[in-house]
Every structure is written in structure tokens, then in C-alpha cells.
Motif scaffolding. Structure first.
Motif, PDB file in Angstrom:
ATOM      1  N   ILE A 190       0.981  -1.264  -0.041  1.00  0.00           N
ATOM      2  CA  ILE A 190       0.044   0.006  -0.123  1.00  0.00           C
ATOM      3  C   ILE A 190       0.827   1.306   0.075  1.00  0.00           C
ATOM      4  O   ILE A 190       1.922   1.260   0.844  1.00  0.00           O
ATOM      5  N   ASP A 191       0.517   2.219  -0.871  1.00  0.00           N
ATOM      6  CA  ASP A 191       1.300   3.360  -0.954  1.00  0.00           C
ATOM      7  C   ASP A 191       1.228   4.108   0.727  1.00  0.00           C
ATOM      8  O   ASP A 191       0.099   4.341   1.113  1.00  0.00           O
ATOM      9  N   THR A 192       2.338   4.466   1.017  1.00  0.00           N
ATOM     10  CA  THR A 192       2.414   5.024   2.280  1.00  0.00           C
ATOM     11  C   THR A 192       3.425   6.174   2.319  1.00  0.00           C
ATOM     12  O   THR A 192       4.414   6.185   1.881  1.00  0.00           O
ATOM     13  N   LEU A 193       2.935   7.166   2.961  1.00  0.00           N
ATOM     14  CA  LEU A 193       3.855   8.463   3.358  1.00  0.00           C
ATOM     15  C   LEU A 193       4.024   8.604   4.843  1.00  0.00           C
ATOM     16  O   LEU A 193       3.035   8.353   5.648  1.00  0.00           O
ATOM     17  N   THR A 194       5.337   9.113   5.172  1.00  0.00           N
ATOM     18  CA  THR A 194       5.417   9.508   6.397  1.00  0.00           C
ATOM     19  C   THR A 194       5.636  10.819   6.790  1.00  0.00           C
ATOM     20  O   THR A 194       5.670  11.736   5.918  1.00  0.00           O
ATOM     21  N   LEU A 195       5.573  11.164   8.114  1.00  0.00           N
ATOM     22  CA  LEU A 195       5.900  12.468   8.675  1.00  0.00           C
ATOM     23  C   LEU A 195       6.947  12.475   9.694  1.00  0.00           C
ATOM     24  O   LEU A 195       7.197  11.464  10.374  1.00  0.00           O
ATOM     25  N   PRO A 196       7.666  13.744   9.705  1.00  0.00           N
ATOM     26  CA  PRO A 196       8.919  13.737  10.695  1.00  0.00           C
ATOM     27  C   PRO A 196       8.470  13.112  11.941  1.00  0.00           C
ATOM     28  O   PRO A 196       7.525  13.418  12.534  1.00  0.00           O
ATOM     29  N   GLU A 197       9.525  12.449  12.466  1.00  0.00           N
ATOM     30  CA  GLU A 197       9.156  11.880  13.971  1.00  0.00           C
ATOM     31  C   GLU A 197       8.879  12.995  15.079  1.00  0.00           C
ATOM     32  O   GLU A 197       8.045  12.793  15.779  1.00  0.00           O
ATOM     33  N   THR A 198       9.564  14.149  15.006  1.00  0.00           N
ATOM     34  CA  THR A 198       9.342  15.422  15.646  1.00  0.00           C
ATOM     35  C   THR A 198       8.298  16.133  15.568  1.00  0.00           C
ATOM     36  O   THR A 198       7.607  16.798  16.634  1.00  0.00           O
ATOM     37  N   VAL A 199       7.569  16.204  14.506  1.00  0.00           N
ATOM     38  CA  VAL A 199       6.421  16.829  14.150  1.00  0.00           C
ATOM     39  C   VAL A 199       5.276  16.401  15.058  1.00  0.00           C
ATOM     40  O   VAL A 199       4.673  15.477  14.570  1.00  0.00           O
ATOM     41  N   VAL A 200       4.476  17.157  15.584  1.00  0.00           N
ATOM     42  CA  VAL A 200       3.247  16.764  16.496  1.00  0.00           C
ATOM     43  C   VAL A 200       2.273  16.829  15.434  1.00  0.00           C
ATOM     44  O   VAL A 200       1.866  18.020  14.762  1.00  0.00           O
ATOM     45  N   ASP A 201       0.931  16.268  15.660  1.00  0.00           N
ATOM     46  CA  ASP A 201       0.032  16.205  14.590  1.00  0.00           C
ATOM     47  C   ASP A 201      -0.589  17.358  14.565  1.00  0.00           C
ATOM     48  O   ASP A 201      -0.812  17.994  13.463  1.00  0.00           O
ATOM     49  N   ARG A 202      -0.829  18.201  15.500  1.00  0.00           N
ATOM     50  CA  ARG A 202      -1.543  19.608  15.708  1.00  0.00           C
ATOM     51  C   ARG A 202      -0.625  20.288  14.778  1.00  0.00           C
ATOM     52  O   ARG A 202      -1.164  21.625  14.387  1.00  0.00           O
ATOM     53  N   TYR A 203       0.465  20.385  14.673  1.00  0.00           N
ATOM     54  CA  TYR A 203       1.474  21.232  13.634  1.00  0.00           C
ATOM     55  C   TYR A 203       1.828  20.619  12.659  1.00  0.00           C
ATOM     56  O   TYR A 203       2.807  21.113  12.021  1.00  0.00           O
TER      57      TYR A 203
END
Length: 438
Positions: A190-203
Motif C-alpha cells: 500500500i502506498d505509504t507516506l511518513t511524517l517527521p518523528e518530531t512533528v506533532v499532529d496538531r502542527y
């Protein structure tokens, strides 16, 4: 974007200057984060709009997944995982969906658990979707184990699988690398994108979290990101008169010290209600905190509320004007909405109200806006204004970045760490324990 406060915020200039001095170190830390151009700390969310790699990854998936007959994008996520995308969608498209049934694709947000939605979804898909190419499912969960998100994902997936068989080519996953959701997605192709470990969801609205579902709309991602980039220099200025994020934080903080623990965000455009809810979560989760001071437990936090003009002038104005003065208000208003039709008399109700005949809705709303500000000033009720040039993707990007930086300053002034939410995790763990007792 203009930030207006003089003669209305009711905070002495010397208090602003004193707080500005206290924030110099915080500004230095934010500048250092922008110079580093990495994600070594949570403040690095400020670099997301300039990260070309994020945009390249999203563009590649869009080119692969986008179909000319795409009709519906199901976004499974909750809280910071979907509020940013929903804020933008509702501001530019969603609020007007009933008037434009043929405008596609449309977004359907699967956030909280709702038995009626679950029961209705099967019939909706059966009646409105005839090909798998007409749908896209975007799952957004940084932890990969948010209960509501996983439940909604399972529900929509099994309905679609029953109708179309294997749907993995119509699914996108956005999660943190290494989560159980990430592992399963990778195993199943499944095509998957990630976000940086340190970035909090609300930001994270300027990461794959917000940009992925929005990229499939007739939406100018570049302008959205440019708007965010365009406010950074001013929001990192040492001079409070040039720094709207600092000014707003100082004004809210100063009134909090005097017992005003409510920040009412009064949007004079109903399509911005979801933007208000995005900010509500940003402030509530960032500032709500229990901390011990000299052995005493102190609860800190500002309660964010959302009002909509002019509707809430008919539901809340009595309280705001005559009730306890326990809030600081932020009015949000756009100079140009892009349309200006004229109101004409109907034959049925001719001459009913000469005041509105020949006027434009924009001018009427402006009169309402100016009138409530006048009442606040006359009664000594403090407020500030954010005046947007228009309701475009650029303006939304500017506003959201400005507000996230504001929150960093507010946290520093209140002595709160704005990048965690331990008490939210507390309820999640209890919910898992209860569900485990089958």
C-alpha cells in the motif's frame, strides 16, 4: 494579513515590551530551527512548507492515484490528523457542497465513531460509487493505532472490498515510520507516506498529513505553502510591532493573568468554522497542563471557543456584552470574499426592509462586523483583529502558520511545553483496556 490591536486590546505598551524581552530566547530557538532546515526538534514544524521532498512524494502518489472520474476522498483520521485538511476543505469547498453537487471530488471525513454513519456508509457507496477509481481512502494516524481511525478504516475498507475486491491501489496511508500500520501497509504494497518523528499532529498541516488529501482537489498547494512561508520572517521578528504572532500571544497572556481564561475566536465567515475548530485543538492541547509549583498542583490553560458572525450575534452577543468579562476576543475577517451580488426586492416582499434593498451581502456583513466592534469598544471589552486580504489558499496558509508560531510564544509565556498531551494518552490507554475486556 493585518494584525490590529491598538485601542482595542487594552494592554499597556510597557507590558508588551516586557514580554517581548522574555521571548527573545524563544525567537532565537525558532530562527535556529529555520537555519538548520531539519527536523531535530518539535519546533521544526516551521520548516515543513519549504520541504520539497514532502511535495515530491505527494506529487508522485497523486500522479499514480488520481483518476479523471474520482468522486469521493474518504479521510480517516481524528484530531490533528484531519482538522487541518478539513479546515482548508470547508473554507474553500465543503461549506458550499450543497450548492455544487456536481463539483467533484468531494471529501468525506471519517473522524469520530458514529453508528449511524457506519450504517449509512454501505448504502451510500452502493448507490454512488460504481468503480473503485471513483474513490480514494486516505488513512492518517501518526501513531498508527488511534482507535477511532482504525475502526473507521476497517469499516470503509470492508464495505469497499465487498463491492470491488482488492482495493489497495485506492488506499493511501500517512503514518510514522515503524508503526504497526506502517509495517502492514508496506507488507501489503500500500502506498505509504511518513511524517517527521518530531512533528506533532496538531502542527502537521503542511506535511503529508494535510497536503495529501488536499492535493487531489482543485487546490493551489503552492499558494498554500507560499502563504505559510510568507509570514515566517515577520513572526520571528524581535520587534513586537512587526511580529503578529508575538503580539497576539502577549495580549492573550496578559489578559489570562487578569482572569480572562477564555479566548473567543470570532470568525465573520461561516466557511471558516472548521478553521476555528482546528485552532481550538491547537490551543487546547498545547496549553492545557498540570504542573507542580512549590509542591502545589496548578492547572494551566486557556479555553478556546469559536463564534461565527453574524449568526452568533443572535445567540452569544448578549453573554459577550453583558455577561462576565472573562474572555479576550480575536476577530477574523476577510476584506474580499471574491463575490459581491446585489440584493434586490422580491415581488412577494417588496419594501419589507429598505435598509437592505440594493445592498450587497458583503456590505451588510461589514456593517455587522463594525457594529459589534463598536459595542466592544464602548463597553471596554478587549479584542484584537486578524484581517485577511481574501479567503484564498494563500491566506489560509498564512493564518495557520501564524497561529502555530503564536502558540510557541504563548507556551513560553505561560511556562507550558506545547508539544505533548499526556492526559489525552491517559484516556486512550483506558479505552484500550476497556475494549480488551470483551
Amino acid at each position: 494579513m493585518e494584525f490590529l490591536y491598538k485601542n482595542s486590546a487594552l494592554v499597556a505598551q510597557e507590558r508588551i515590551s516586557m514580554s517581548a524581552e522574555l521571548l527573545k530566547q524563544v525567537i532565537g530557538n525558532l530562527r535556529q530551527a529555520t537555519f538548520a532546515k531539519d527536523y531535530s526538534n518539535p519546533e521544526s514544524f516551521i520548516n515543513l512548507p519549504q520541504d520539497e521532498n514532502i511535495l515530491k512524494s505527494i506529487t508522485a502518489i497523486k500522479e499514480k492515484k488520481n483518476k479523471p472520474n474520482l468522486k469521493y476522498i474518504f479521510v480517516a483520521g481524528i484530531g490533528g490528523a484531519n482538522l487541518g485538511a478539513k479546515a482548508v476543505y470547508d473554507a474553500l469547498f465543503g461549506y458550499f457542497d450543497n450548492f455544487y453537487p456536481q463539483r467533484l471530488p468531494k471529501m468525506i471525513f471519517l473522524d469520530t465513531i458514529n453508528p449511524k454513519v457506519s450504517a449509512s456508509m454501505s448504502g451510500f457507496i452502493e448507490q454512488n460509487i460504481s468503480s473503485a477509481d471513483e474513490i480514494l481512502v486516505c488513512i492518517v494516524s501518526k501513531s498508527g493505532e488511534t482507535i477511532e481511525t482504525i475502526a473507521n478504516l476497517q469499516e470503509v475498507s470492508q464495505i469497499l472490498e465487498k463491492k470491488f475486491g482488492d482495493i489497495k491501489e485506492r488506499v493511501i496511508v500517512v503514518t510514522k515510520e515503524g508503526t504497526r500500520l506502517w509495517q502492514i501497509s508496506k507488507e501489503k504494497g500500500i502506498d505509504t507516506l511518513t511524517l517527521p518523528e518530531t512533528v506533532v499532529d496538531r502542527y502537521s498541516v503542511f506535511s503529508a498529513v494535510g497536503l495529501t488529501p488536499l492535493s487531489f482537489l482543485p487546490f493551489d498547494t503552492g499558494q498554500f505553502l507560499d502563504g505559510a512561508k510568507g509570514v515566517v520572517d515577520s513572526c520571528l521578528s524581535d520587534n513586537p510591532e512587526q511580529n503578529p504572532a508575538m503580539l497576539s500571544a502577549i495580549i492573550i497572556s496578559e489578559h489570562y493573568k487578569t482572569g480572562k481564561s477564555i479566548n473567543d475566536n470570532f470568525f465573520f465567515h461561516p466557511e471558516l468554522e472548521s478553521l476555528g475548530k482546528w485552532y481550538r485543538q491547537l490551543m487546547a492541547e498545547s496549553l492545557g497542563e498540570e504542573k507542580r509549583i512549590e509542591g502545589r498542583l496548578e492547572k494551566v490553560g486557556i479555553t478556546p471557543t469559536v463564534s461565527i458572525g453574524s449568526m452568533d450575534l443572535h445567540s452569544m452577543a448578549q453573554l459577550y456584552l453583558a455577561g462576565p468579562q472573562n474572555q479576550i476576543t480575536t476577530f477574523v475577517y476577510a476584506k474580499d470574499t471574491g463575490v459581491s451580488p446585489q440584493i434586490s426586492n422580491s415581488a412577494l416582499f417588496a419594501n419589507l426592509s429598505p435598509d437592505v434593498s440594493g445592498e450587497t451581502p458583503e456590505h451588510i456583513v461589514s456593517a455587522m462586523y463594525r457594529s459589534i466592534k463598536t459595542s466592544y469598544i464602548e463597553r471596554g471589552i478587549p479584542f484584537m483583529e486578524v484581517v485577511l486580504p481574501d479567503l484564498s489558499a494563500h491566506s489560509l496558509g498564512s493564518f495557520m502558520q501564524f497561529k502555530m508560531i503564536e502558540m510557541i510564544y504563548l507556551g513560553a509565556l505561560l511556562g507550558v511545553y506545547v508539544f505533548d498531551q499526556p492526559n489525552v494518552e491517559e484516556y486512550k490507554q483506558k479505552a484500550k483496556e476497556m475494549l480488551a475486556k470483551k
